[in-house]
Design a protein around this motif. Sequence first.
Motif, PDB file in Angstrom:
ATOM      1  N   MET A   1       0.818  -1.187   0.000  1.00 52.83           N
ATOM      2  CA  MET A   1       0.000   0.000   0.000  1.00 52.83           C
ATOM      3  C   MET A   1       0.865   1.256   0.000  1.00 52.83           C
ATOM      4  SD  MET A   1      -3.065  -1.074   2.557  1.00 52.83           S
ATOM      5  CE  MET A   1      -4.254   0.022   1.823  1.00 52.83           C
ATOM      6  N   PHE A   2       2.121   1.118  -0.320  1.00 51.93           N
ATOM      7  CA  PHE A   2       3.057   2.241  -0.329  1.00 51.93           C
ATOM      8  C   PHE A   2       2.479   3.418  -1.110  1.00 51.93           C
ATOM      9  CE2 PHE A   2       6.400   4.590  -2.507  1.00 51.93           C
ATOM     10  CZ  PHE A   2       7.166   5.010  -1.435  1.00 51.93           C
ATOM     11  N   SER A   3       2.423   4.569  -0.460  1.00 47.72           N
ATOM     12  CA  SER A   3       1.989   5.824  -1.066  1.00 47.72           C
ATOM     13  C   SER A   3       0.528   5.814  -1.538  1.00 47.72           C
ATOM     14  CB  SER A   3       2.920   6.192  -2.222  1.00 47.72           C
ATOM     15  OG  SER A   3       2.761   7.537  -2.565  1.00 47.72           O
ATOM     16  N   ALA A   4      -0.295   4.957  -0.957  1.00 52.84           N
ATOM     17  CA  ALA A   4      -1.709   4.872  -1.348  1.00 52.84           C
ATOM     18  C   ALA A   4      -2.491   6.068  -0.820  1.00 52.84           C
ATOM     19  CB  ALA A   4      -2.329   3.583  -0.802  1.00 52.84           C
ATOM     20  N   ASN A   5      -3.522   6.447  -1.532  1.00 48.04           N
ATOM     21  CA  ASN A   5      -4.432   7.486  -1.076  1.00 48.04           C
ATOM     22  C   ASN A   5      -5.633   6.789  -0.429  1.00 48.04           C
ATOM     23  OD1 ASN A   5      -6.050   9.648  -0.592  1.00 48.04           O
ATOM     24  ND2 ASN A   5      -6.263  10.272  -2.713  1.00 48.04           N
ATOM     25  N   LEU A   6      -5.653   6.789   0.887  1.00 43.84           N
ATOM     26  CA  LEU A   6      -6.734   6.161   1.640  1.00 43.84           C
ATOM     27  C   LEU A   6      -7.679   7.211   2.226  1.00 43.84           C
ATOM     28  CD1 LEU A   6      -4.711   3.431   3.563  1.00 43.84           C
ATOM     29  CD2 LEU A   6      -6.033   3.167   1.452  1.00 43.84           C
ATOM     30  N   SER A   7      -7.653   8.419   1.697  1.00 43.09           N
ATOM     31  CA  SER A   7      -8.530   9.481   2.183  1.00 43.09           C
ATOM     32  C   SER A   7      -9.979   9.014   2.158  1.00 43.09           C
ATOM     33  CB  SER A   7      -8.398  10.723   1.317  1.00 43.09           C
ATOM     34  OG  SER A   7      -7.107  11.254   1.424  1.00 43.09           O
ATOM     35  N   TRP A   8     -10.658   9.224   3.282  1.00 41.20           N
ATOM     36  CA  TRP A   8     -12.072   8.885   3.457  1.00 41.20           C
ATOM     37  C   TRP A   8     -12.365   7.384   3.356  1.00 41.20           C
ATOM     38  CZ3 TRP A   8     -15.012  12.538   5.493  1.00 41.20           C
ATOM     39  CH2 TRP A   8     -14.599  13.858   5.367  1.00 41.20           C
TER      40      TRP A   8
END
Length: 83
Positions: A1-8
């Motif tokens: 999940m390196f550098s993943a955007n997990l916003s919201w």
Amino acid sequence: MFSANLSWATLNGADLTGANLSQVNASSAVFIGATIGYFEYAVLIDANFQGAIGMLINGHFNLIWDTTMPDGTVEKIPYCKWK
């Protein structure tokens, strides 16, 4: 999940043991009761980690602000934690 955007994202009860959580943006994400590994250089603004297990979010330059910690306390003041 390196550098993943997990916003919201809603990851309640997720098992993220061993996941590479470096440089993740987890702004406003919910991890209630999740099993989490190690965040590094992560953005954890307004995230909710209440009841999360096996995690270390206070290490290696994480930006923490209005973040609900595993014990239910809320870190209101923005800070970057160096280790």
